[in-house]
Design an enzyme around this catalytic site. Structure first.
Site, short mmCIF file in Angstrom:
data_model
loop_
_atom_site.label_atom_id
_atom_site.label_comp_id
_atom_site.label_asym_id
_atom_site.label_seq_id
_atom_site.Cartn_x
_atom_site.Cartn_y
_atom_site.Cartn_z
N HIS A 163 0.76 -1.25 0.00
CA HIS A 163 0.00 0.00 0.00
C HIS A 163 0.79 1.31 0.00
CE1 HIS A 163 -3.24 -2.78 1.00
NE2 HIS A 163 -4.13 -1.82 1.06
N GLY A 212 -0.96 -2.17 -5.91
CA GLY A 212 -1.78 -3.31 -5.48
C GLY A 212 -3.17 -2.84 -5.12
N HIS A 213 -3.26 -1.74 -4.43
CA HIS A 213 -4.56 -1.11 -4.13
C HIS A 213 -4.59 0.21 -4.88
CE1 HIS A 213 -8.02 0.62 -2.31
NE2 HIS A 213 -8.09 -0.23 -1.30
N GLU A 333 -13.63 -9.04 0.18
CA GLU A 333 -14.34 -7.75 0.18
C GLU A 333 -14.69 -7.38 -1.26
OE1 GLU A 333 -12.49 -5.45 3.92
OE2 GLU A 333 -11.12 -5.40 2.22
N CYS A 351 -16.83 2.26 2.09
CA CYS A 351 -15.86 2.84 1.14
C CYS A 351 -16.21 2.51 -0.31
CB CYS A 351 -14.46 2.29 1.39
SG CYS A 351 -13.64 2.97 2.81
N CYS A 429 -10.74 2.46 7.39
CA CYS A 429 -10.81 3.18 6.11
C CYS A 429 -12.14 3.93 5.93
CB CYS A 429 -10.61 2.21 4.95
SG CYS A 429 -11.58 0.70 5.09
N CYS A 430 -13.24 3.34 6.44
CA CYS A 430 -14.56 3.88 6.10
C CYS A 430 -14.91 5.22 6.78
CB CYS A 430 -15.64 2.86 6.40
SG CYS A 430 -15.47 1.32 5.46
#
Ligand code: FUB
Ligand code: ZN
Length: 640
Positions: A163, A212-213, A333, A351, A429-430
């Site tokens: 990340h 990757g993300h 996810e 998200c 994250c959200c």
């Protein structure tokens, strides 16, 4: 792509949200959510999962200082997704590998909030964080606390999992937002230094990897727009072109061959421009598609845009929950196969719906499309709003359409489904994603080009743009009416989206031409337009391709999806049925309807006989409000 249809969202500084529905939420972000999240990032919320995010920046700043002084700095393993007190040394990095991004998202939300309403105390908090972030940056421009604290020699060696480019993306988004909000350049300079390093590292005849993300792609385009530096756009395009090439970079970097699922998870199974179906991790997917739309528009790449259109249709036609949730499965996810939209096992990460709004806005800036604006509205008014409690201090990560608290507790397949919102998450994250979206809501309603102003969402607002200023007074969710005072600067076109939910039942007070879901008005002098969309409760069918919902309906009123909760209707919601002629009554935002409650069966098996049922009046509340009255059953779909 037809350039004549291109438009641009309104800069936040030129929009003021004025309607009570949305103002209330923006006020909550400013007065409660941001202060609360600031405390959470500093690990000062009792009983909440620790963030470690600010602590990591402090550690990284100390490392940078020691390195500058020529000191020898210890090295720790950078080999896990999550580091805690048990599996890592006290001075090493803590939390998830992407913990930095939570600080950046908070800063981005703070920047938007400062634009909406300046607050010196909020700015002081933001400035302190920015100082800390800048102090943690290596002289090379590299800025990711995991590798700065743990292993400076390991940077960019695990793009698949760790990340760094994702954290860069969030840094860049925050930096652009803060620059626009304040005119100050410290964070923007830090983001550009990191972007320069990335542009120097990745490219033809350089390192061939890609994130990757995803998110760096859209962030690099933002940075390009802010600075005019072409290398940033080129690097975004390079990342898109590299993804999906064989041999897979993620295999090359670790000298292995993964199974096929892994490539789908990362949307790396094919080059993005060849992709047809939304697959893999849902947040990553919609961030990627947003970056694709950005690059397509900026470079005039029709092939890339065609892929965006296919991927959007894949979501809208086959993978979108009625609530605007996406990503049906907790397994990765991720998006599931077409029409697999389980209610109780749903993942629907907050998200992911936020990301769907990002993708939708970019597509609307390429060409108006009522179906896309409808989907954005669905996501915003339902899943996104549900992600946060009315107190602004509790959040959902997962947004199911059916909850039985006992199942969440006892069935490990449903552990991800929480019956109440949480104070914070180790992987948080959200909450800051919600904050940044709601604080920047003014950028999501309207787009404009030199001839046309498109109203995609009916937020009450004052909008200053060319070729017309607008004052929108909206009772969209209360009674379906919207009043638009339009002040054209020259002859122009106003395009108003006709929401699909009202069918043909709409009225405008001025003559217009209707085309593909938008009403077009030609205006040259100041005028007032009244729009009325029939806002009535209705029963909604889900396609019978979705096995789960056969024999069931949902209740909607305008953009809002409704649900039944145990608090109003008692336990065993699965025994309730709504009548085919429900005699709806609306009281504020509550809907009541005729229905029945079946008596529970006495034995597990018996010969068929009609079941006894008692008439009941069912009470539906907006889905976004569920779970605010403690732990209880909830369902969106009800038998009919
Ligand atoms: O990987 C970073 C974030 O954590 C993702 O966007 C979320 O889905 C969660 O996995
Ligand atoms: Zn999230």
């Amino acid at each position: 792509m037809d350039n004549a249809l291109f438009s641009r969202h309104i800069a936040l500084a030129d929009v003021k949200i004025t309607d009570a529905f949305w103002q209330k939420r923006q006020h909550l972000i400013e007065t409660t959510v941001l202060p609360y999240q600031y405390e959470a990032l500093h690990d000062r919320v009792d009983g909440a999962d620790k963030s470690y995010a600010v602590e990591n920046f402090r550690k990284a700043a100390a490392v940078v200082k020691q390195l500058k002084n020529g000191a020898t700095v210890p090295v720790y393993p950078a080999d896990k997704w999550v580091y805690d007190e048990q599996n890592s040394a006290p001075e090493a990095f803590k939390g998830w590998v992407f913990q930095d991004s939570d600080v950046y998202k908070w800063l981005e939300a703070a920047a938007y909030t400062l634009t909406n309403h300046f607050d010196a105390a909020l700015k002081a908090k933001a400035d302190a964080l920015i100082d800390l972030i800048c102090a943690a940056q290596l002289p090379s421009g590299y800025l990711d606390t995991l590798y700065i604290i743990n292993n400076r020699d390991g940077i960019f060696t695990n793009l698949r999992d760790f990340h760094e480019l994702y954290c860069f993306g969030h840094l860049a988004e925050a930096a652009v937002a803060y620059h626009r909000a304040t005119g100050e350049t410290a964070l923007l300079d830090a983001a550009c230094r990191f972007a320069d390093l990335i542009a120097d590292t990745f490219g033809e005849n350089k390192k061939k990897g890609y994130p990757g993300h995803e998110i760096a792609e859209l962030a690099l385009v933002k940075l390009y727009e802010e600075t005019g530096k072409r290398a940033y756009l080129d690097t975004a395009a390079f990342f898109l072109d590299e993804r999906g090439k064989r041999p897979y970079y993620f295999d090359t970097e670790r000298n292995e061959t993964s199974d096929g699922e892994r490539y789908h998870y990362h949307q790396a199974h094919k080059p993005p421009r060849e992709q047809e179906e939304a697959v893999g991790h849902a947040v990553r997917a919609v961030y990627l598609y947003s970056g694709m739309a950005d690059v397509a528009k900026a470079t005039g790449d029709d092939g890339l845009y065609a892929a965006c259109q296919r991927l959007m249709r894949s979501i809208l036609d086959k993978k979108l929950y009625i609530t605007g949730g996406i990503g049906a499965t907790a397994d990765g996810e991720a998006f599931s196969f077409d029409y697999d939209l389980p209610n109780d096992l749903a993942y629907c990460e907050t998200c992911a719906s936020v990301g769907l709004l990002f993708f939708a806005r970019r597509m609307l800036e390429i060409a108006p499309d009522a179906a896309i604006a409808d989907a954005a509205e669905r996501a915003l008014y339902n899943t996104v709003l549900a992600g946060m409690a009315e107190d602004g201090r509790h959040f959902f990560y997962v947004n199911p359409l059916e909850v039985l608290p006992e199942a969440s507790e006892k069935d490990s397949r449903k552990r991800h489904v929480k019956p109440v919102r949480q104070k914070w998450f180790g992987c948080a994250c959200c909450p800051p994603n919600l904050a940044r979206l709601l604080a920047s809501l003014g950028e999501y309603g309207i787009t404009a080009n030199e001839n046309t102003v498109y109203v995609h969402q009916y937020f009450g607002s004052e909008v200053h743009t060319e070729p017309a200023d607008l004052r929108i007074t909206s009772a969209y969710t209360e009674n379906g009416t919207v009043h638009l005072a339009v002040r054209p600067q020259r002859e122009m076109t106003l395009a108003l989206r006709i929401p699909t939910w009202c069918g043909e039942n709409y009225r405008f007070s001025a003559p217009c031409t209707v085309k593909e879901g938008y009403a077009y008005f030609t205006l040259s002098t100041p005028c007032d337009i009244q729009a009325a969309f029939a806002l009535v409760p209705r029963l909604v069918n889900c396609s019978n391709r979705v096995r789960e919902n056969i024999g069931k309906v949902a209740v909607m009123r305008g953009p809002l999806v409704y649900c039944l909760e145990e608090a109003d209707n008692g336990k065993d919601l699965h025994l309730l049925r709504v009548s085919k002629e429900p005699q709806f009554a609306v009281n504020g935002d509550i809907i009541t309807a005729d229905g029945f409650r079946e008596a529970p069966d006495g034995t597990l098996y018996a010969d068929y006989a009609k079941r006894a049922k008692t008439p009941v009046r069912l009470t539906f509340i907006p889905y976004y409000r569920w779970g605010n009255r403690g732990e209880n059953e909830m369902t969106v779909y009800v038998r009919i």
